[in-house]
Structures are given as C-alpha cells and as structure tokens.
Design a protein around this motif. Structure first.
Motif, short mmCIF file in Angstrom:
data_model
loop_
_atom_site.label_atom_id
_atom_site.label_comp_id
_atom_site.label_asym_id
_atom_site.label_seq_id
_atom_site.Cartn_x
_atom_site.Cartn_y
_atom_site.Cartn_z
N MET A 1 0.85 -1.20 0.00
CA MET A 1 0.00 0.00 0.00
C MET A 1 0.89 1.24 0.00
O MET A 1 1.80 1.36 0.81
N GLN A 2 0.61 2.16 -0.93
CA GLN A 2 1.44 3.35 -1.04
C GLN A 2 0.57 4.53 -1.43
O GLN A 2 -0.18 4.48 -2.39
N HIS A 3 0.71 5.63 -0.66
CA HIS A 3 -0.03 6.83 -0.99
C HIS A 3 0.52 7.47 -2.27
O HIS A 3 1.71 7.38 -2.56
N ARG A 4 -0.36 8.13 -3.03
CA ARG A 4 0.09 8.88 -4.18
C ARG A 4 0.96 10.04 -3.70
O ARG A 4 0.73 10.60 -2.64
N THR A 5 1.95 10.37 -4.49
CA THR A 5 2.90 11.41 -4.07
C THR A 5 2.50 12.77 -4.63
O THR A 5 1.73 12.87 -5.60
N VAL A 6 3.08 13.79 -4.04
CA VAL A 6 2.88 15.15 -4.53
C VAL A 6 3.33 15.27 -5.98
O VAL A 6 2.69 15.94 -6.79
N GLU A 7 4.42 14.60 -6.32
CA GLU A 7 4.93 14.66 -7.70
C GLU A 7 3.91 14.15 -8.70
O GLU A 7 3.83 14.66 -9.83
N GLU A 8 3.11 13.17 -8.32
CA GLU A 8 2.10 12.62 -9.22
C GLU A 8 0.92 13.56 -9.38
O GLU A 8 0.21 13.50 -10.40
N LEU A 9 0.67 14.41 -8.41
CA LEU A 9 -0.53 15.23 -8.39
C LEU A 9 -0.29 16.69 -8.74
O LEU A 9 -1.22 17.40 -9.11
N MET A 10 0.94 17.16 -8.63
CA MET A 10 1.22 18.59 -8.77
C MET A 10 1.09 19.06 -10.22
O MET A 10 1.18 18.28 -11.17
N THR A 11 0.90 20.36 -10.37
CA THR A 11 0.95 21.03 -11.67
C THR A 11 2.40 21.42 -11.94
O THR A 11 3.04 22.07 -11.11
N ARG A 12 2.91 21.01 -13.11
CA ARG A 12 4.33 21.25 -13.41
C ARG A 12 4.57 22.57 -14.14
O ARG A 12 5.61 23.20 -13.97
N ASP A 13 3.62 22.96 -14.96
CA ASP A 13 3.77 24.20 -15.73
C ASP A 13 3.28 25.35 -14.86
O ASP A 13 2.10 25.72 -14.89
N VAL A 14 4.17 25.92 -14.06
CA VAL A 14 3.80 26.89 -13.03
C VAL A 14 4.00 28.31 -13.53
O VAL A 14 5.08 28.66 -14.03
N VAL A 15 2.97 29.13 -13.36
CA VAL A 15 3.09 30.56 -13.64
C VAL A 15 3.84 31.20 -12.48
O VAL A 15 3.48 31.01 -11.32
N ARG A 16 4.89 31.96 -12.80
CA ARG A 16 5.75 32.54 -11.77
C ARG A 16 5.71 34.06 -11.82
O ARG A 16 5.43 34.65 -12.86
N ALA A 17 6.03 34.66 -10.69
CA ALA A 17 6.26 36.10 -10.63
C ALA A 17 7.65 36.33 -10.06
O ALA A 17 8.22 35.44 -9.40
N ARG A 18 8.19 37.49 -10.29
CA ARG A 18 9.46 37.88 -9.71
C ARG A 18 9.21 38.90 -8.60
O ARG A 18 8.15 39.54 -8.56
N PRO A 19 10.14 39.09 -7.69
CA PRO A 19 9.93 40.05 -6.60
C PRO A 19 9.56 41.45 -7.08
O PRO A 19 8.82 42.16 -6.40
N ASP A 20 10.06 41.85 -8.25
CA ASP A 20 9.79 43.20 -8.74
C ASP A 20 8.59 43.27 -9.69
O ASP A 20 8.33 44.32 -10.29
N THR A 21 7.84 42.18 -9.83
CA THR A 21 6.65 42.20 -10.69
C THR A 21 5.63 43.19 -10.14
O THR A 21 5.25 43.11 -8.97
N PRO A 22 5.18 44.16 -10.95
CA PRO A 22 4.25 45.18 -10.44
C PRO A 22 2.84 44.64 -10.22
O PRO A 22 2.46 43.61 -10.76
N PHE A 23 2.07 45.38 -9.45
CA PHE A 23 0.73 44.99 -9.04
C PHE A 23 -0.15 44.61 -10.23
O PHE A 23 -0.76 43.54 -10.25
N LYS A 24 -0.23 45.49 -11.22
CA LYS A 24 -1.13 45.22 -12.35
C LYS A 24 -0.69 43.99 -13.14
O LYS A 24 -1.53 43.26 -13.68
N GLU A 25 0.60 43.75 -13.23
CA GLU A 25 1.08 42.56 -13.91
C GLU A 25 0.67 41.30 -13.15
O GLU A 25 0.35 40.27 -13.75
N LEU A 26 0.69 41.37 -11.83
CA LEU A 26 0.25 40.24 -11.01
C LEU A 26 -1.23 39.93 -11.26
O LEU A 26 -1.61 38.77 -11.41
N VAL A 27 -2.04 40.98 -11.31
CA VAL A 27 -3.47 40.80 -11.59
C VAL A 27 -3.65 40.15 -12.97
O VAL A 27 -4.47 39.24 -13.15
N ARG A 28 -2.87 40.60 -13.95
CA ARG A 28 -2.96 40.04 -15.30
C ARG A 28 -2.56 38.57 -15.31
O ARG A 28 -3.20 37.74 -15.97
N LEU A 29 -1.48 38.23 -14.57
CA LEU A 29 -1.03 36.83 -14.52
C LEU A 29 -2.13 35.92 -13.98
O LEU A 29 -2.37 34.84 -14.51
N LEU A 30 -2.80 36.35 -12.92
CA LEU A 30 -3.86 35.53 -12.34
C LEU A 30 -5.02 35.39 -13.32
O LEU A 30 -5.54 34.29 -13.51
#
Length: 224
Positions: free
Chosen positions: A1-30
C-alpha cells in the motif's frame, strides 16, 4: 500500500512572478492563466513567497468608499504595509510554505492545514521550483475508481499486509465507501484492518461487519 505522491498530483507548468513584478502585472497573470495565486521566485528559481488573490484584494479593502457608507478597515501595521505595496515582494505572503515531490497526500494536506494555506510550491533538494500542488489536486485521489480501491484493499491490505485469505474478509466499495464483512481469528485484528483501509487513497469511509473467533482483547484474571 502506497499513498500517491505530490509529484504525481502537482501542476508542473507553473506561472511565476518575480519580486519586482508590479501589481497590475500580477493581476494580469492571475486572470490570463485562470489561477488564484502565483509563487514569487528569486533569480535561482527558488520560491520566496506566494501572491494570492487575497493579497491583492487587500489593496481594494484599504481604499475609502467614495460614498462614505463603508468605513476603511482598521488594519494592522503589517497589513497596511502590504496593502500599500506595489510590487510582488511587498504584497506576497512570505516565506513560501513548500512541499517536496516525494511527500504523500497526507503529509501535504497536514502542512496545508497547519499553515492555513491553499497551495504549496513544490521544490527539489536545492529549493528550486518544480511545480505547485493545491487542495484541489489533493482531492483528486477521491476520483479513484471503486474497483481500483477494492483491488488495493484486497491485495495490499488484506493479503500482503494482514496475510488473510480472500474468503476470510470480503470487500465492497461504492463511491469510495468501503464495506468489510467476514470473519477473522482474533478480535484485535479488526481495528487494524479498519485503520489500514482508511489509509488507502480514495477511501471516503469504512464500515465493518467482521466476526472473530478468539477474543484476545480480554485480559486473563490476575491472581489474588
């Protein structure tokens, strides 16, 4: 018996932001990526925080109502500082609460619960971002087919772990609800079987109607 792992369930294509990403760009990313949060990563792709819709909405909540009918909330100093921020590093929740790809569903769910977060960036041994896992991802284990759950309980729990013959305990699964019936030698085996079945991914509930031939839970009388 083995639980499914995070690696099996996670989303790999992740949308990222940088520390200097401005507010409106963050809203657009979401909005453009139909997500409710994005990890904020440094120049080595290591998560330093997470910006969510709630973090961004704090700015709107801090604004005065033009009609004067709604009072400006009395925010804590740290909340006001974040509400007045204009870049990801000022708006994000930090530090980032992260998971490892080899974790199982239970470990990830417990961390989400204790840290009161809805998603976890997944990082490797160097803390670089590999993916992201959400509460919805973890809930996908409950979409497992009933026959897959029944097979795992029959083969891994009852046969390999408990060394019980198929004729001793029968298993029925409907919509993730497990029903056990049959007979075992010792009474003490019943709660062990039930607990192991509850640990199988996709199980919603467990009921048992298992008889026993020997009540080994009773202690022999002590001498006087």
């Amino acid at each position: 018996m083995q639980h499914r792992t995070v690696e099996e369930l996670m989303t790999r294509d992740v949308v990222r932001a940088r520390p200097d990403t401005p507010f409106k760009e963050l809203v657009r990313l979401l909005a453009e990526n139909d997500v409710t949060a994005v990890p904020v990563v440094d120049d080595r792709d290591r998560p330093v925080g997470v910006v969510s819709e709630a973090d961004l909405l704090r700015k709107s909540a801090d604004q005065a109502d033009p009609s004067g009918r709604v009072l400006v909330p009395n925010l804590e100093a740290w909340e006001r500082a974040r509400a007045e921020g204009s870049r990801a590093e000022e708006l994000m929740s930090a530090p980032a609460v992260c998971a490892r790809p080899e974790w199982n569903v239970v470990e990830a769910a417990r961390l989400m619960e204790t840290q009161h977060v809805k998603r976890l960036p997944v990082v490797d041994e160097t803390d670089r971002l590999l993916g992201i896992v959400s509460r919805g991802d973890l809930l996908r284990i409950f979409l497992r087919r009933d026959d897959a759950i029944r097979d795992e309980i029959t083969q891994d729990v009852l046969w390999r772990t408990m060394e019980l013959a198929p004729s001793e305990v029968t298993v029925e699964v409907r919509e993730g609800r497990v029903a056990l019936a049959g007979s075992v030698e010792f009474r003490s085996l019943i709660p062990v079987i039930e607990q192991l079945c509850r640990g199988v991914d996709g199980v919603v509930s467990v009921t048992e109607h298992i008889a026993y031939r020997t009540d080994d839970a009773r202690r022999p009388p002590t001498g006087t």
